[in-house]
Scaffold this motif. Sequence first.
Motif, short mmCIF file in Angstrom:
data_model
loop_
_atom_site.label_atom_id
_atom_site.label_comp_id
_atom_site.label_asym_id
_atom_site.label_seq_id
_atom_site.Cartn_x
_atom_site.Cartn_y
_atom_site.Cartn_z
N UNK A 27 -63.70 60.62 60.38
CA UNK A 27 -63.42 62.05 60.32
C UNK A 27 -63.36 62.61 61.74
N UNK A 28 -63.34 63.91 61.86
CA UNK A 28 -63.23 64.56 63.16
C UNK A 28 -64.32 64.09 64.12
N UNK A 29 -65.53 63.90 63.62
CA UNK A 29 -66.65 63.48 64.47
C UNK A 29 -66.47 62.07 65.03
N UNK A 30 -65.83 61.20 64.29
CA UNK A 30 -65.70 59.80 64.72
C UNK A 30 -64.32 59.46 65.27
N UNK A 31 -63.39 60.40 65.22
CA UNK A 31 -62.01 60.15 65.65
C UNK A 31 -61.93 59.70 67.10
N UNK A 32 -62.72 60.29 67.98
CA UNK A 32 -62.65 59.92 69.40
C UNK A 32 -63.06 58.47 69.62
N UNK A 33 -63.99 57.99 68.82
CA UNK A 33 -64.42 56.60 68.90
C UNK A 33 -63.25 55.66 68.55
N UNK A 34 -62.51 56.00 67.50
CA UNK A 34 -61.36 55.18 67.11
C UNK A 34 -60.26 55.27 68.16
N UNK A 35 -59.96 56.47 68.64
CA UNK A 35 -58.92 56.64 69.66
C UNK A 35 -59.22 55.79 70.89
N UNK A 36 -60.47 55.83 71.34
CA UNK A 36 -60.86 55.08 72.54
C UNK A 36 -60.72 53.58 72.32
N UNK A 37 -61.07 53.11 71.14
CA UNK A 37 -60.96 51.68 70.85
C UNK A 37 -59.52 51.23 70.71
N UNK A 38 -58.66 52.11 70.18
CA UNK A 38 -57.27 51.74 69.92
C UNK A 38 -56.39 51.79 71.17
N UNK A 39 -56.73 52.62 72.14
CA UNK A 39 -55.87 52.80 73.32
C UNK A 39 -55.50 51.48 74.00
N UNK A 40 -56.46 50.63 74.36
CA UNK A 40 -56.06 49.38 75.01
C UNK A 40 -55.37 48.40 74.05
N UNK A 41 -55.71 48.47 72.78
CA UNK A 41 -55.13 47.55 71.80
C UNK A 41 -53.66 47.85 71.55
N UNK A 42 -53.27 49.11 71.66
CA UNK A 42 -51.87 49.48 71.42
C UNK A 42 -50.95 48.86 72.46
N UNK A 43 -51.51 48.51 73.61
CA UNK A 43 -50.71 47.91 74.69
C UNK A 43 -50.49 46.41 74.49
N UNK A 44 -51.23 45.79 73.59
CA UNK A 44 -51.09 44.35 73.34
C UNK A 44 -49.89 44.09 72.44
#
Length: 106
Positions: A27-44
Motif C-alpha cells: 500500500x502507500x506505506x510500503x510503496x517506497x520500499x518496492x520502488x527502491x527495490x525495483x529501480x536497479x532490477x528494471x535495468x537488468x
Amino acid sequence: MNQNEKFQLRTETQEGRCIVYLSGELDLDSASQLRAAMAPLMELTDRELILNLRDLKYIDSTGIGIFVSVLKARHAKNAPFEVEAIPPGIRKLFDMTGITSFLTKS
C-alpha cells in the motif's frame, strides 16, 4: 497491523531470471520500499523480471501503479516482465482494472 501483514520482499536471481517475491500488504506505506527495490532490477534487461505475488495479501492503487510503471519501463527497453502466482482476490482487482493481460503470460 500484525507482523504477518507487513510488506516484505525477497529477490532471487536465477540464470536468465530475476524473481521478486512479495508478501504482506502493498500500500502507500510500503510503496517506497518496492520502488527502491525495483529501480536497479528494471535495468537488468538481459533477464526476465518476474513478480511473484503468491503471499501478497493486499494491494492498493499505489501498488498497481508501480506494477504499471515497471511494465512500461520494461516494455520501453524491450525487456521481459511478468507477474505470476496472483492470488484470486488480487487477480479479480487486476481483471477489474483491465491490466491482467498485460502482466501475465496467457
